[in-house]
Design a protein around this motif. Structure first.
Motif, mmCIF file in Angstrom:
data_model
loop_
_atom_site.group_PDB
_atom_site.id
_atom_site.type_symbol
_atom_site.label_atom_id
_atom_site.label_comp_id
_atom_site.label_asym_id
_atom_site.label_seq_id
_atom_site.Cartn_x
_atom_site.Cartn_y
_atom_site.Cartn_z
ATOM 1 N N GLU A 645 0.619 -1.758 0.186
ATOM 2 C CA GLU A 645 -0.006 0.089 0.298
ATOM 3 C C GLU A 645 0.516 1.482 0.140
ATOM 4 N N GLY A 646 1.971 1.350 0.540
ATOM 5 C CA GLY A 646 3.255 2.253 0.830
ATOM 6 C C GLY A 646 3.072 2.715 -0.740
ATOM 7 N N GLN A 649 0.492 4.652 -2.927
ATOM 8 C CA GLN A 649 0.559 5.925 -2.221
ATOM 9 C C GLN A 649 1.422 6.608 -2.259
ATOM 10 N N GLY A 650 2.615 5.993 -2.417
ATOM 11 C CA GLY A 650 4.294 7.109 -2.498
ATOM 12 C C GLY A 650 4.462 7.763 -4.029
ATOM 13 N N ALA A 653 1.319 10.318 -4.950
ATOM 14 C CA ALA A 653 2.124 11.143 -4.500
ATOM 15 C C ALA A 653 3.263 11.625 -5.433
ATOM 16 N N CYS A 685 2.100 17.952 3.572
ATOM 17 C CA CYS A 685 0.684 16.778 3.405
ATOM 18 C C CYS A 685 -0.278 17.427 3.969
ATOM 19 N N SER A 686 -0.144 18.786 3.436
ATOM 20 C CA SER A 686 -1.906 19.309 3.296
ATOM 21 C C SER A 686 -2.265 19.669 2.211
ATOM 22 N N LEU A 688 -2.670 16.921 0.066
ATOM 23 C CA LEU A 688 -2.927 15.664 -0.112
ATOM 24 C C LEU A 688 -4.118 15.192 0.599
ATOM 25 N N PRO A 689 -4.842 14.135 -0.219
ATOM 26 C CA PRO A 689 -5.843 13.730 0.644
ATOM 27 C C PRO A 689 -5.653 12.498 1.441
ATOM 28 N N MET A 690 -6.331 11.301 2.753
ATOM 29 C CA MET A 690 -5.743 10.346 1.692
ATOM 30 C C MET A 690 -6.064 9.348 0.651
ATOM 31 N N ILE A 691 -4.921 8.336 0.669
ATOM 32 C CA ILE A 691 -4.575 8.095 -0.382
ATOM 33 C C ILE A 691 -4.884 6.684 -0.933
ATOM 34 N N ASP A 692 -6.205 6.033 -1.390
ATOM 35 C CA ASP A 692 -7.098 4.551 -1.024
ATOM 36 C C ASP A 692 -6.477 3.824 -1.871
ATOM 37 N N GLN B 100 9.294 4.368 5.385
ATOM 38 C CA GLN B 100 9.793 3.208 4.224
ATOM 39 C C GLN B 100 11.413 3.782 4.067
ATOM 40 N N ARG B 128 -2.650 17.405 9.246
ATOM 41 C CA ARG B 128 -2.098 17.884 7.737
ATOM 42 C C ARG B 128 -1.328 19.245 7.757
ATOM 43 N N CYS B 138 8.185 9.200 0.324
ATOM 44 C CA CYS B 138 7.684 8.315 -0.032
ATOM 45 C C CYS B 138 6.542 7.732 0.365
ATOM 46 N N THR B 139 5.861 8.059 1.523
ATOM 47 C CA THR B 139 4.662 7.608 1.821
ATOM 48 C C THR B 139 3.421 7.954 1.467
ATOM 49 N N TYR B 141 2.262 10.272 2.219
ATOM 50 C CA TYR B 141 1.909 11.133 4.374
ATOM 51 C C TYR B 141 0.531 9.741 4.520
ATOM 52 N N ASP B 142 -0.288 9.121 3.975
ATOM 53 C CA ASP B 142 -1.394 8.807 4.454
ATOM 54 C C ASP B 142 -1.607 7.826 5.381
#
Lengths: 754, 158
Positions: A645-646, A649-650, A653, A685-686, A688-692, B100, B128, B138-139, B141-142
């Motif tokens: 998953e990482g 997501q990475g 992003a 961080c701000s 992006l949303p959560m990445i499903d 990561q 956030r 890498c991640t 941020y999730d």
């Protein structure tokens, strides 16, 4: 060793679980040692002098004043790195990129270096080096560089891959072509044809850890190199060749690596640090600044791509064509060729043709960046596919499903596919709740597909069983994001023992046989294959020791759940022997127990993904906001699903940053104007949303557990998915990446103004 | 050039060192004191990898001079765990795989600790924006955000 790598279905015990990584505690406590965290007694500080010019002949370098500065222990130029490449053009390019020889070819090109007792002295010394440049005309844009009027970077280059050798040198190093069928016939059958042109700007991998190394060359001709790299064996080979050393006398230890994404597959500073250490007779630490990282390492290609696709009324693609121009910096690469191979790989096409042009420009040497070349080609193709679906009046997901490649399809780059995941990822995307969620004003949804080959390569692994029954796994693929956890899981799975009983390390170049780099999404794929092979070799010995203990034929001993078991009713009274018990007795049964594996991990299964995203566009400013993002990708088999998953997501992003914001900006003077994280802004961080994520598992037939590489594909669809979403939100087709607010606003205003 | 004598407190210990007037606190920590947990990702205060807490304030140690630590309290990643017991944020970063490559992790942990000290019950948006000064490549941020949410819940219950 008769290792059979073919997939066999099995019920997993360890693989597929989500334990804590073995290197985790060191990384959350600050104890993990990265490239710049290592020091040696008596070490000097190395610094590099770089060209301020995009293109200049180096007439003369006078280092005498720098050499006289107290505290300076060595000053080197290209003269200290003589050409030992013996006609190997690719190695010569690496050498020239490490230290400019006759010409500086980009802003940031190394021209000299110093080693001094401290950083302050080293900086002062750089200022005392006098370089006499003759500034030459330069070109940084890929389309400009192809023109006849463009300054030629290298007058020994005549375009290869054309029928007749051109009469004059040019910046086009190579023309490559892929495809099959007859596109003229195919376009003749089309009811709809869409043709579009696209551009993408150059981006950097953006790893947070700058390149860093400590080199220590001894007067006896041996040397040690500590370095953050994706491939310490390759670094050893390249450094040894450039410095005229025997590879076995150079021991390279890979530090923890603070991100690479392809950018730490190439040597830059390491041969320079070794040359400084050799000259000074002391260890030298060389760490790039962020400015140097941007100006002199990394970047991906800038591109210019034309796409034409035709389809019949029923939504079948009848022909597809693309012309792809990729910048490669001042040295030839194969970036356009990879773009030409991947462009239409998602589709089942009867008539397809792609042509790639590799183009020299006065920018840093292009380096691999996560599925290199594929995101730009996917952006151009998937944008055109969306436009074509709209023309025909078919839903874009449905249109893609109708034309998706499947098992048995001849790919646009040649091979015939085995079992693949493009169809399933599209079906999963179609059925995903994200696809049906309502959208608000100024919001648009986009989706796109992506492909990556994946790579296997040379791999060597040792599995050593301690007398206490614990297992040391030594691998040669650098762990860039959790592979020690996944490889420990695989060793535990194969041996039938607990994950905690295994400890995986990355061995140095003197402790293990050669390994290719961690690139091409090969780390877990190839090293897990070698780990399974090594474990099976160890199990063979474990069975032999049990048979010896029991005094029965080894054929009657099987290995199950971490135990040797005597097979058959006649052995009913023999209690199973655990791995621990066999290991404890090993001193008396023949000595240490180990399994080794050396193999070429063929059969890396190709990888596909489909991404969906929602973007809101502010029509007054052109600003965007990513509202929702979903990744669907085939993993073959997810060994450690959290880290899979990482990776998804990475990659997403990074793709979002590339699509919306990141770009190298050059001035008219050919100098990079934004070599820092303030002006080259990667997503925070701000932003992006959560990445499903949704992991599909379509087993790779060429791996015992069905594993496919997962690292790179996730960066392929985002440029296109976001471009489709922005285009839908803004009501105008976006054709230039990144879609920064000024570009979006200009497109909206052009559309309004007509 | 003569050095500047500095007396300071780092992770609760009294520390004395000599440094050059133009030397950053980050360089002092890493090169003079062997505390390499804080990383230099940019040297310009843009990436947050060198984050430390200076008298209850989150700062980039690359933007602070070594001499400025005189008489102050410095907290670094090396002081975050209590003996062999990890801080809840450290534990949750491991459980959520919020790292990561891990190069940004010390900075994120320090920034998150500072965030939760000031706002023990942050919303996702507050997390956030609270962590927007730290770059992770890498991640996406999730998992970092989820780890901080989870740690906040654990710490509230403690």
């Amino acid at each position: 060793m008769n290792f059979d790598p073919r997939y066999s279905g099995r019920n997993f015990t360890s693989v597929g679980t989500r334990p804590i990584r073995p290197d985790g505690v060191d990384k959350v406590t600050g104890r993990a040692r990265y490239g710049a965290d290592f020091n040696m007694a008596g070490q000097l500080v190395g610094r590099v002098l770089r060209s301020p010019h995009a293109h200049a002949t180096i007439r003369k370098i006078d280092t005498s004043k720098a050499e006289k500065l107290p505290g300076v222990k060595a000053v080197i130029t290209a003269a200290d790195l003589p050409d030992l490449t013996d006609g190997d053009a690719a190695m010569y390019d690496i050498l020239d990129n490490c230290m400019a020889r006759k010409k500086a070819l980009y802003d940031g090109h190394a021209v000299a270096a110093v080693a001094a007792v401290d950083a302050r002295t080293a900086r002062q010394a750089l200022k005392l080096i006098e370089v006499d440049y003759e500034v030459l005309p330069h070109v940084t844009d890929v389309d400009e560089a192809m023109k006849h009027s463009a300054p030629v970077l290298n007058d020994t280059i005549f375009t290869e891959g054309v029928e007749e050798k051109p009469a004059r040198p040019s910046n086009v190093t190579t023309r490559t072509q892929y495809g099959h069928g007859d596109i003229h016939k195919g376009f003749g059958q089309a009811d709809y044809v869409v043709e579009r042109s696209f551009k993408t700007e150059q981006t950097h991998q953006g790893y947070i850890e700058p390149h860093a190394c400590v080199a220590n060359v001894s007067s006896d001709g041996t040397a040690d190199l500590w370095v953050c790299t994706q491939g310490h064996f390759v670094y050893r080979q390249h450094c040894a060749q450039l410095l005229g050393m025997e590879a076995s006398k150079l021991r390279v230890t890979s530090s923890e690596i603070g991100g690479g994404f392809g950018g730490k597959t190439h040597v830059w500073a390491e041969p320079v640090a070794l040359a400084l250490s050799r000259k000074a007779g002391r260890p030298v630490k060389l760490v790039m600044t962020r400015d140097e990282v941007f100006r002199a390492s990394g970047p991906t290609s800038a591109t210019s791509i034309d796409v034409r696709i035709g389809a019949s009324k029923d939504g079948t693609i009848t022909a597809a064509e693309a012309t792809l121009r990729y910048s490669c910096g001042p040295y030839a690469g194969m970036w356009a060729e990879i773009g030409a191979m991947t462009a239409f790989a998602c589709y089942r096409l009867e008539n397809v043709k792609t042509v790639g042009y590799e183009v020299l420009v006065n920018r840093p040497k292009t380096a691999a960046y996560r599925a290199p070349s594929a995101p730009m080609a996917a952006f151009a193709v998937e944008s055109t596919v969306d436009e074509l679906a709209k023309e025909i009046g078919i839903d874009p997901v449905e249109f893609r499903i109708r034309n998706a490649a499947q098992e048995g399809t001849r790919s646009s780059y040649g091979p015939v596919y085995g079992p693949i995941g493009i169809g399933p990822t599209l079906e999963a995307a179609k059925n995903h709740p994200h696809m049906k969620a309502p959208l608000g004003k100024n919001q648009g949804r986009g989706m796109a597909c992506g492909f990556w080959f994946n790579f296997g390569g040379q791999t060597c692994t040792d599995l050593n069983i301690g007398m206490d029954g614990s297992v040391s796994l030594a691998v040669g693929t650098v762990d860039v994001g959790g592979s020690r956890a996944s490889l420990s899981l695989v060793a535990a799975e194969e041996l039938g023992i607990a994950y905690e009983q295994v400890k995986a390390v990355v061995a140095d170049t003197s402790s293990l046989g050669y390994n290719d780099m961690t690139d091409g999404s090969r780390g877990t794929f190839s090293s897990s294959m070698a780990t399974i092979s090594a474990a099976r070799n160890a199990i063979k010995i474990l069975r032999e020791r049990a048979a010896q203990t029991w005094d029965i034929p080894v054929e009657d001993v099987v290995w199950e759940k971490g135990h040797a078991i005597a097979k058959g009713e006649k052995y009913g009274n023999l209690a199973a022997l655990s791995l621990r018990e066999i290991a404890a007795a090993s001193g008396k049964t023949g000595g240490p127990i180990a399994g080794h594996s050396e193999l070429v991990a063929d059969g890396a299964g190709v990888s596909f993904a489909t991404h969906i995203c929602d973007i809101e566009v502010d029509p007054e400013t052109g600003a965007t906001r990513v509202l929702r993002y979903t990744v669907v990708q085939d993993a073959g088999k997810a060994v450690h699903p959290t880290y899979v998953e990482g990776q998804y997501q990475g990659g997403a992003a990074q793709g979002i940053g590339w699509a919306l914001n990141e770009e190298y900006i050059y001035g008219k003077d050919g100098r990079l104007q934004n070599p820092g994280f303030l002006d080259y802004r990667i997503p925070v961080c701000s932003d992006l949303p959560m990445i499903d994520t949704q992991i599909l598992e379509i087993p790779n037939p060429n791996h015992p557990y069905g594993v496919r590489g997962v690292g790179e594909t996730s960066i392929v669809p985002p440029l296109a998915a976001i471009a489709n979403a922005v285009s839908n939100a803004a009501g105008v087709r976006m054709t230039h990446i990144p879609m920064s607010p000024p570009r979006i606003l200009a497109a909206i205003e052009a559309e309004r103004g007509g | 050039m003569a050095g500047v004598a500095v007396s300071t407190t780092i992770n609760g210990d009294s520390i004395e060192y000599l440094c050059q007037p133009d030397e950053t606190l980050l360089d002092v920590l890493r090169d003079r004191l062997g505390l390499t947990g804080a990383k230099e990702g940019c040297g310009t205060g843009d990436c947050g990898a060198c984050s430390i807490i200076l008298d209850d304030r989150l700062v980039c140690s690359c933007l602070v001079l070594g001499a400025e630590a005189e008489g102050r309290r410095v907290e670094t990643i090396e002081g975050m765990a209590h003996g062999d017991t990890l801080h809840p944020l450290q534990q949750k970063f491991l459980e959520h795989a919020a790292l990561q490559c891990g190069i940004c992790t010390p900075g994120f942990l320090i920034a998150a600790k500072d965030l939760l000290a000031k706002n023990p019950d942050p919303t996702e948006e507050e997390i956030r924006f609270g962590l927007a000064g730290n770059l992770c490549r890498c991640t996406g941020y999730d998992k970092i955000v989820r780890a901080v949410q989870d740690a906040a819940n654990v710490m509230k219950g403690a």
